[in-house]
Design a protein around this motif. Sequence first.
Motif, mmCIF file in Angstrom:
data_model
loop_
_atom_site.group_PDB
_atom_site.id
_atom_site.type_symbol
_atom_site.label_atom_id
_atom_site.label_comp_id
_atom_site.label_asym_id
_atom_site.label_seq_id
_atom_site.Cartn_x
_atom_site.Cartn_y
_atom_site.Cartn_z
ATOM 1 N N GLY A 28 -6.556 -4.277 1.862
ATOM 2 C CA GLY A 28 -7.194 -4.493 3.349
ATOM 3 C C GLY A 28 -6.091 -4.348 3.892
ATOM 4 N N ARG A 29 -4.872 -4.707 3.933
ATOM 5 C CA ARG A 29 -3.677 -4.619 4.802
ATOM 6 C C ARG A 29 -3.645 -2.889 5.786
ATOM 7 N NH1 ARG A 29 0.772 -5.810 1.227
ATOM 8 N NH2 ARG A 29 0.046 -4.111 -0.114
ATOM 9 N N VAL A 30 -2.964 -2.389 6.287
ATOM 10 C CA VAL A 30 -3.268 -1.836 7.823
ATOM 11 C C VAL A 30 -2.283 -0.374 7.821
ATOM 12 C CG1 VAL A 30 -3.551 -0.817 9.833
ATOM 13 C CG2 VAL A 30 -5.337 -2.491 9.072
ATOM 14 N N LEU A 31 -1.784 0.483 7.612
ATOM 15 C CA LEU A 31 -0.689 1.037 7.329
ATOM 16 C C LEU A 31 -0.305 1.001 9.012
ATOM 17 C CD1 LEU A 31 1.878 2.782 5.976
ATOM 18 C CD2 LEU A 31 -0.190 4.851 6.616
ATOM 19 N N LEU A 32 1.277 0.804 9.842
ATOM 20 C CA LEU A 32 1.576 0.724 10.747
ATOM 21 C C LEU A 32 2.843 1.238 10.920
ATOM 22 C CD1 LEU A 32 1.004 -2.629 12.407
ATOM 23 C CD2 LEU A 32 -0.462 -0.732 11.941
ATOM 24 N N GLY A 99 -8.935 6.100 4.951
ATOM 25 C CA GLY A 99 -9.674 5.669 4.004
ATOM 26 C C GLY A 99 -8.825 4.901 3.272
ATOM 27 N N VAL A 100 -8.238 4.321 2.320
ATOM 28 C CA VAL A 100 -7.813 2.972 1.262
ATOM 29 C C VAL A 100 -7.147 4.439 0.737
ATOM 30 C CG1 VAL A 100 -8.188 1.489 -0.399
ATOM 31 C CG2 VAL A 100 -9.466 1.362 1.417
ATOM 32 N N LEU A 101 -5.464 3.996 0.806
ATOM 33 C CA LEU A 101 -4.632 4.419 0.040
ATOM 34 C C LEU A 101 -4.270 4.358 -1.608
ATOM 35 C CD1 LEU A 101 -1.738 5.501 3.219
ATOM 36 C CD2 LEU A 101 -3.806 6.405 2.044
ATOM 37 N N THR A 102 -3.865 5.107 -2.161
ATOM 38 C CA THR A 102 -3.693 4.658 -4.300
ATOM 39 C C THR A 102 -2.326 4.171 -3.746
ATOM 40 O OG1 THR A 102 -2.938 6.518 -4.758
ATOM 41 C CG2 THR A 102 -5.227 6.392 -4.888
ATOM 42 N N GLU A 103 -1.257 3.659 -5.128
ATOM 43 C CA GLU A 103 -0.214 3.061 -5.167
ATOM 44 C C GLU A 103 0.346 4.608 -5.252
ATOM 45 O OE1 GLU A 103 1.668 0.728 -4.796
ATOM 46 O OE2 GLU A 103 -0.405 -0.679 -4.425
ATOM 47 N N ARG A 104 0.003 5.347 -5.718
ATOM 48 C CA ARG A 104 0.366 6.848 -5.303
ATOM 49 C C ARG A 104 0.722 7.628 -4.268
ATOM 50 N NH1 ARG A 104 -0.544 11.410 -10.417
ATOM 51 N NH2 ARG A 104 1.839 12.539 -9.473
ATOM 52 N N GLN A 105 0.021 7.359 -3.254
ATOM 53 C CA GLN A 105 -0.163 8.004 -2.394
ATOM 54 C C GLN A 105 1.262 6.915 -1.322
ATOM 55 O OE1 GLN A 105 -4.517 7.863 -1.660
ATOM 56 N NE2 GLN A 105 -4.166 9.518 -1.144
ATOM 57 N N LEU A 106 0.800 5.973 -1.429
ATOM 58 C CA LEU A 106 2.242 4.535 -0.675
ATOM 59 C C LEU A 106 3.504 5.012 -1.035
ATOM 60 C CD1 LEU A 106 -0.068 1.355 -0.857
ATOM 61 C CD2 LEU A 106 0.409 3.120 0.608
ATOM 62 N N GLY A 107 2.962 5.156 -2.278
ATOM 63 C CA GLY A 107 4.322 5.852 -2.887
ATOM 64 C C GLY A 107 5.659 7.516 -2.253
ATOM 65 N N LEU A 117 11.617 4.750 12.568
ATOM 66 C CA LEU A 117 12.182 4.421 11.655
ATOM 67 C C LEU A 117 11.666 3.844 10.334
ATOM 68 C CD1 LEU A 117 13.494 1.701 14.632
ATOM 69 C CD2 LEU A 117 14.324 3.980 13.487
ATOM 70 N N SER A 118 10.446 3.091 10.083
ATOM 71 C CA SER A 118 10.266 2.143 9.175
ATOM 72 C C SER A 118 7.898 2.159 9.092
ATOM 73 C CB SER A 118 10.291 1.241 9.332
ATOM 74 O OG SER A 118 9.883 -0.158 10.165
ATOM 75 N N TRP A 119 8.159 1.918 7.967
ATOM 76 C CA TRP A 119 6.254 1.666 7.938
ATOM 77 C C TRP A 119 6.442 0.588 6.867
ATOM 78 C CZ3 TRP A 119 3.834 1.406 2.947
ATOM 79 C CH2 TRP A 119 4.594 2.362 2.049
ATOM 80 N N ARG A 120 4.810 0.011 7.394
ATOM 81 C CA ARG A 120 4.949 -1.622 6.315
ATOM 82 C C ARG A 120 3.249 -1.169 6.347
ATOM 83 N NH1 ARG A 120 7.697 -5.951 9.343
ATOM 84 N NH2 ARG A 120 6.562 -6.910 7.554
ATOM 85 N N MET A 121 2.835 -2.544 5.623
ATOM 86 C CA MET A 121 1.516 -2.682 5.641
ATOM 87 C C MET A 121 1.592 -4.230 5.845
ATOM 88 S SD MET A 121 -0.250 0.103 4.080
ATOM 89 C CE MET A 121 -1.255 -0.571 3.752
ATOM 90 N N VAL A 122 0.352 -3.878 6.680
ATOM 91 C CA VAL A 122 -0.170 -5.420 8.028
ATOM 92 C C VAL A 122 -0.864 -5.784 7.358
ATOM 93 C CG1 VAL A 122 -0.129 -6.513 9.981
ATOM 94 C CG2 VAL A 122 2.024 -4.266 9.611
ATOM 95 N N PRO A 123 -1.092 -7.028 6.817
ATOM 96 C CA PRO A 123 -2.721 -7.642 7.219
ATOM 97 C C PRO A 123 -3.497 -7.815 7.539
ATOM 98 C CG PRO A 123 -0.656 -9.435 6.044
ATOM 99 C CD PRO A 123 -0.287 -8.076 6.878
ATOM 100 N N ARG A 124 -4.700 -7.273 8.165
ATOM 101 C CA ARG A 124 -5.754 -7.728 9.925
ATOM 102 C C ARG A 124 -5.140 -9.307 10.331
ATOM 103 N NH1 ARG A 124 -12.022 -6.633 9.591
ATOM 104 N NH2 ARG A 124 -12.549 -7.598 11.876
#
Length: 166
Positions: A28-32, A99-107, A117-124
């Motif tokens: 449920g974390r959000v991609l920023l 949608g919800v990204l898979t581990e493969r998509q995140l990779g 500069l960067s990206w991260r998954m952030v909890p709500r």
Amino acid sequence: MDSAYTHYIAGLPHVLAAAATLFRDTEGRVLLVEPNYRAGWGLPGGTVEADAGESPREGARRETREEIGLDLPLGRLLAVDWSRSPVRPPIVMHLYDGGVLTERQLGAIRLQEAELLSWRMVPRARLADFLPGQPAARVTAALDVLDRGEGTVELVDGVLPPGMED
């Protein structure tokens, strides 16, 4: 087109359009993403290229492809936000469900180094630590829509307009 009409159209107020995509992971974390041209974080997205005939949905998909290297079909429109500022014209912000990204998509994420500069998954619960007021409120409202299984939320400066509150 007659010149009076052309003159009339040229005198109308200018409004900008922007579009972004809300991606989550299985937790449920959000991609920023962290831009290099301003402080703070945001969602993958940007200005719609309306002069090129681009729609907000097309703009969100293009920006996602350019910024993080993922070219995925977008889900439904989650939020529309009329965003005002004393230093620029109003922006109509469109926020789409990625949608919800898979581990493969995140990779597979590849940052556009010219802008990010960067990206991260952030909890709500921590969104406000990374996003300024209006964007944090907009993303939270979109997550609420997803949680409730509702349609699209209409916002003004990140909040429900007067008379639209629950």
